[in-house]
Design an enzyme around this catalytic site. Sequence first.
Site, PDB file in Angstrom:
ATOM      1  N   ARG A   1       4.462   8.291 -25.266  1.00  0.00           N
ATOM      2  CA  ARG A   1       5.284   9.321 -25.344  1.00  0.00           C
ATOM      3  C   ARG A   1       6.625   8.499 -24.646  1.00  0.00           C
ATOM      4  O   ARG A   1       7.800   8.796 -25.095  1.00  0.00           O
ATOM      5  CB  ARG A   1       5.079  10.497 -24.352  1.00  0.00           C
ATOM      6  CG  ARG A   1       4.269  11.514 -24.890  1.00  0.00           C
ATOM      7  CD  ARG A   1       3.403  12.441 -24.113  1.00  0.00           C
ATOM      8  NE  ARG A   1       2.323  11.642 -23.507  1.00  0.00           N
ATOM      9  CZ  ARG A   1       1.456  11.446 -24.195  1.00  0.00           C
ATOM     10  NH1 ARG A   1       1.057  12.154 -25.168  1.00  0.00           N
ATOM     11  NH2 ARG A   1       0.269  10.456 -24.090  1.00  0.00           N
ATOM     12  N   THR A   2       6.466   8.093 -23.466  1.00  0.00           N
ATOM     13  CA  THR A   2       7.694   7.596 -22.906  1.00  0.00           C
ATOM     14  C   THR A   2       8.450   6.476 -23.622  1.00  0.00           C
ATOM     15  O   THR A   2       9.646   6.626 -23.852  1.00  0.00           O
ATOM     16  CB  THR A   2       7.437   6.994 -21.302  1.00  0.00           C
ATOM     17  OG1 THR A   2       6.469   7.997 -20.860  1.00  0.00           O
ATOM     18  CG2 THR A   2       8.485   6.380 -20.642  1.00  0.00           C
TER      19      THR A   2
ATOM     20  N   LYS B   1       4.143 -16.951 -18.746  1.00  0.00           N
ATOM     21  CA  LYS B   1       4.026 -18.330 -18.344  1.00  0.00           C
ATOM     22  C   LYS B   1       4.329 -18.385 -17.059  1.00  0.00           C
ATOM     23  O   LYS B   1       4.582 -19.706 -16.645  1.00  0.00           O
ATOM     24  CB  LYS B   1       5.131 -18.755 -19.303  1.00  0.00           C
ATOM     25  CG  LYS B   1       4.867 -18.754 -20.798  1.00  0.00           C
ATOM     26  CD  LYS B   1       6.089 -19.580 -21.804  1.00  0.00           C
ATOM     27  CE  LYS B   1       5.915 -19.136 -23.159  1.00  0.00           C
ATOM     28  NZ  LYS B   1       7.371 -19.562 -23.677  1.00  0.00           N
TER      29      LYS B   1
ATOM     30  N   ARG C   1       8.265  -0.287 -17.935  1.00  0.00           N
ATOM     31  CA  ARG C   1       7.070   0.081 -17.301  1.00  0.00           C
ATOM     32  C   ARG C   1       6.085  -0.922 -16.813  1.00  0.00           C
ATOM     33  O   ARG C   1       6.218  -1.916 -17.548  1.00  0.00           O
ATOM     34  CB  ARG C   1       6.148   1.119 -18.511  1.00  0.00           C
ATOM     35  CG  ARG C   1       4.922   1.328 -17.665  1.00  0.00           C
ATOM     36  CD  ARG C   1       4.262   2.406 -18.608  1.00  0.00           C
ATOM     37  NE  ARG C   1       4.998   3.728 -18.529  1.00  0.00           N
ATOM     38  CZ  ARG C   1       4.307   4.911 -18.821  1.00  0.00           C
ATOM     39  NH1 ARG C   1       3.513   4.897 -19.757  1.00  0.00           N
ATOM     40  NH2 ARG C   1       4.960   5.915 -18.626  1.00  0.00           N
TER      41      ARG C   1
ATOM     42  N   HIS D   1       7.819   7.551 -11.647  1.00  0.00           N
ATOM     43  CA  HIS D   1       8.198   7.833 -13.175  1.00  0.00           C
ATOM     44  C   HIS D   1       9.132   9.072 -13.023  1.00  0.00           C
ATOM     45  O   HIS D   1       9.155  10.184 -13.372  1.00  0.00           O
ATOM     46  CB  HIS D   1       6.940   8.458 -13.732  1.00  0.00           C
ATOM     47  CG  HIS D   1       7.006   8.034 -15.175  1.00  0.00           C
ATOM     48  ND1 HIS D   1       8.007   7.946 -15.832  1.00  0.00           N
ATOM     49  CD2 HIS D   1       5.755   8.506 -16.174  1.00  0.00           C
ATOM     50  CE1 HIS D   1       7.818   7.956 -17.214  1.00  0.00           C
ATOM     51  NE2 HIS D   1       6.465   8.242 -17.363  1.00  0.00           N
TER      52      HIS D   1
HETATM   53  C1  NCD Z   1       2.115   9.537 -17.624  1.00  0.00           C
HETATM   54  C2  NCD Z   1       2.162   8.160 -16.955  1.00  0.00           C
HETATM   55  O1  NCD Z   1       2.307   7.299 -17.825  1.00  0.00           O
HETATM   56  O2  NCD Z   1       2.413   8.245 -15.640  1.00  0.00           O
HETATM   57  N1  NCD Z   1       2.230   9.828 -18.853  1.00  0.00           N
HETATM   58  C3  NCD Z   1       3.457   9.642 -19.208  1.00  0.00           C
HETATM   59  O3  NCD Z   1       4.421   8.935 -19.238  1.00  0.00           O
HETATM   60  N2  NCD Z   1       3.935  10.995 -19.931  1.00  0.00           N
HETATM   61  C4  NCD Z   1       0.923  10.289 -17.094  1.00  0.00           C
HETATM   62  C5  NCD Z   1      -0.501   9.467 -17.281  1.00  0.00           C
HETATM   63  O4  NCD Z   1      -0.738   8.342 -17.557  1.00  0.00           O
HETATM   64  O5  NCD Z   1      -1.570  10.084 -16.622  1.00  0.00           O
END
Ligand code: NCD
Length: 318
Positions: free
Chosen positions: A70-71, A99, A120, A148
Amino acid sequence: MSTLEHNNKTAPESLSFRHLLSAEDISREDLEMILDRAAQYHIDAKNGAPVGQTCAGRILATLFFEASTRTRFSFESAMLRLGGQVISLEQGLSSSVKKGESLADTGRIVSAYADLIAMRHPEAGSVAELAMNARIPVINAGDGINEHPTQALADLYTIRHDKGRLNALTVGIAGDLKYGRTVRSLVRLLSLYPDIRFVFISHPSLRMDAPPADAMITDNIADVIGDLDVLYVTRVQKERFADAAEYETVKNAFTLTPESLARTKKDMILMHPLPRVNEIDPAVDALPQARYFEQAARAVFVRMALLALMQAPAPVTD
Ligand code: NCD
């Protein structure tokens, strides 16, 4: 022309932060600016109005060192919908970080190739490390168990959209409150509003480290479900457990079913950042309380708003 393009000509807006690393970077004014802009994109999309090319000529770099559906997709979709372009490190370990290149050097380098970074990474603090030497705005798309913030923005968008307000709410947060980064960011953002009562529901070993002082804490969801305006459920974060046996003992604390939701307030909304594992039975999806798929779909409008508002002048290269 969409209302938004029209409004933009008369009302220049700007956020108070350059990098978005934590929900703590976001003021209430920032938040409302982002949610209002997202609401306009949402309305324009429903009406089939043209989006406008707010990010034309701009490049978003998505640097993902950890799994995401999703993100990453909603960031990339948001940039493309605004007329911008995307370069992507799907599996960050295929980069020079493998590396031995530092994140700080990576931030400096990527600054020459893009105008914005969404990142991320499994380690808390890693996005801030990359941002240290970045000459372009950096967005934290999840750093380990820490934060997040853009998920929290998307969460608040759905709460405001469906409940009509962000104050005076009893918000239950259930699941993994120890390792869940979405929870930490959500609590920080909601705390900008008055009269929010938090009810934290988890196995005793998955409690939040420093919950707000007046929060109610329980391990029994059935006891509190009837009091809630919002129930936000999270997945137990398997990948954060050092001890697999410990995960096995806490992974199935509860599964919400149509029966367990029979006693909620009529207008309670059920949210989840997704992915879900065992927490919500798919039979719940058809119930009016279930909002998690809308929550995920609307996130693209929130990320569009953020990208549009975070655009900095193009960096100058020597
Ligand atoms: C979450 C995350 O990656 O922190 N997912 C997201 O970004 N919608 C929640 C999760 O992984 O449980």
